[in-house]
Design a protein around this motif. Sequence first.
Motif, PDB file in Angstrom:
ATOM      1  N   SER A 136      64.937  36.029  16.147  1.00 25.48           N
ATOM      2  CA  SER A 136      65.671  35.961  14.888  1.00 25.48           C
ATOM      3  C   SER A 136      65.722  34.514  14.423  1.00 25.48           C
ATOM      4  O   SER A 136      66.304  33.659  15.102  1.00 25.48           O
ATOM      5  CB  SER A 136      67.092  36.507  15.073  1.00 25.48           C
ATOM      6  N   ASP A 138      66.445  31.761  11.112  1.00 28.75           N
ATOM      7  CA  ASP A 138      66.978  31.544   9.768  1.00 28.75           C
ATOM      8  C   ASP A 138      65.869  31.142   8.807  1.00 28.75           C
ATOM      9  O   ASP A 138      65.893  31.489   7.640  1.00 28.75           O
ATOM     10  CB  ASP A 138      68.064  30.463   9.794  1.00 28.75           C
ATOM     11  N   ASN A 139      64.927  30.374   9.283  1.00 26.81           N
ATOM     12  CA  ASN A 139      63.717  30.082   8.508  1.00 26.81           C
ATOM     13  C   ASN A 139      62.587  29.850   9.502  1.00 26.81           C
ATOM     14  O   ASN A 139      62.805  29.554  10.665  1.00 26.81           O
ATOM     15  CB  ASN A 139      63.904  28.868   7.584  1.00 26.81           C
ATOM     16  N   THR A 154      63.436  39.347  13.200  1.00 27.90           N
ATOM     17  CA  THR A 154      64.126  39.075  11.939  1.00 27.90           C
ATOM     18  C   THR A 154      63.755  37.681  11.451  1.00 27.90           C
ATOM     19  O   THR A 154      63.895  36.703  12.193  1.00 27.90           O
ATOM     20  CB  THR A 154      65.655  39.152  12.107  1.00 27.90           C
ATOM     21  N   ARG A 156      64.625  35.392   8.056  1.00 27.04           N
ATOM     22  CA  ARG A 156      65.422  35.412   6.838  1.00 27.04           C
ATOM     23  C   ARG A 156      64.750  34.701   5.669  1.00 27.04           C
ATOM     24  O   ARG A 156      64.948  35.075   4.523  1.00 27.04           O
ATOM     25  CB  ARG A 156      66.802  34.820   7.117  1.00 27.04           C
ATOM     26  N   SER A 157      63.967  33.674   5.924  1.00 26.81           N
ATOM     27  CA  SER A 157      63.264  33.018   4.819  1.00 26.81           C
ATOM     28  C   SER A 157      61.837  32.658   5.201  1.00 26.81           C
ATOM     29  O   SER A 157      61.236  31.781   4.616  1.00 26.81           O
ATOM     30  CB  SER A 157      64.016  31.755   4.364  1.00 26.81           C
ATOM     31  N   SER A 172      62.618  42.900  10.165  1.00 23.06           N
ATOM     32  CA  SER A 172      63.316  42.738   8.895  1.00 23.06           C
ATOM     33  C   SER A 172      63.022  41.360   8.320  1.00 23.06           C
ATOM     34  O   SER A 172      63.046  40.360   9.045  1.00 23.06           O
ATOM     35  CB  SER A 172      64.829  42.906   9.104  1.00 23.06           C
ATOM     36  N   THR A 174      63.873  38.824   4.673  1.00 21.14           N
ATOM     37  CA  THR A 174      64.667  38.678   3.449  1.00 21.14           C
ATOM     38  C   THR A 174      63.786  38.266   2.293  1.00 21.14           C
ATOM     39  O   THR A 174      63.871  38.817   1.193  1.00 21.14           O
ATOM     40  CB  THR A 174      65.790  37.650   3.662  1.00 21.14           C
ATOM     41  N   GLU A 192      63.877  42.800   1.983  1.00 20.62           N
ATOM     42  CA  GLU A 192      64.764  42.651   0.836  1.00 20.62           C
ATOM     43  C   GLU A 192      63.979  42.347  -0.434  1.00 20.62           C
ATOM     44  O   GLU A 192      64.190  42.975  -1.468  1.00 20.62           O
ATOM     45  CB  GLU A 192      65.793  41.550   1.103  1.00 20.62           C
TER      46      GLU A 192
END
Length: 283
Positions: A136, A138-139, A154, A156-157, A172, A174, A192
């Motif tokens: 996972s 964050d970027n 995961t 996120r960016s 997943s 984003t 997303e």
Amino acid sequence: MNRRAAPPSTAIALTAALVSVSCSLETGEETLTDSHEFALTGNHLTIATDGSTVELRESDIDTVSFDQYLGGAASDGNASWTVDGDTLLLETTCTGFTPDCSGRYAITVPAGTAVEVTGRGRSVTVAGLSGPVSASLDNGTIDVSDTSGDLDLTARSGHIRTGNTSGALTASITTNHMEIREARGPLTLRSESGNLVVEDIRSSEVTTSTRSGDARLVFAEPPQRVEATSEGSGNVRVTLPAGPETYQVVTEAHRLESEVEHDPASDRLISVVGKDVRLTWAG
């Protein structure tokens, strides 16, 4: 234990020692600055990364080993690693305008080890692991290939790419996009705002969900159950291998183009919801 890259004032004094233990090998613009190994108390390794590149592989060994490669300003005391029990902490933090600042860690784990990676990293690359992997970020980018354990990813960016995986895959994103190829285990994928590209699928069960991105699913073997949903403006394309198999087809779309006829007696299901839906046969 904590190690930090040597500042310029001590670099000359350390040169001879580093050469004697083969720790001054150049790799492009990066330098191998440190090597270390440690034993796990169990079968699970946690990696917490901040600004570092992580490369993971496995081998028939009893300990976790890793090499630290630094480039640019990271060599000026801006990178460190710490082992705390079964957790490896990696940090590469350069402040100000530092376009050349890289910290890369090539990590080898015992075969079958469960690995968890969390934090903010440039990229995580996983190749050939047999144990479960959870990553996972964050970027940053997550790349996984040739694995047999379950995956939980995961970004996120950043984007996610996988190839030749046989375990269950949950992923997943984003933003950006996701590319899944040659998957054989069950798939649960969500985006997303990025696109999903899922090709050469041999998974029997596939569930995808997007908001504003498109989804393209191309199957190499007949699936048992497919549920693909676009909750916003995204399009959904599903391509099935030609053969004797039939499917129950359930669709909800503003615009539908389907070559696949509905067979209410089939035990196979294709369920697709989206603004623009297309179901086709390969070839």
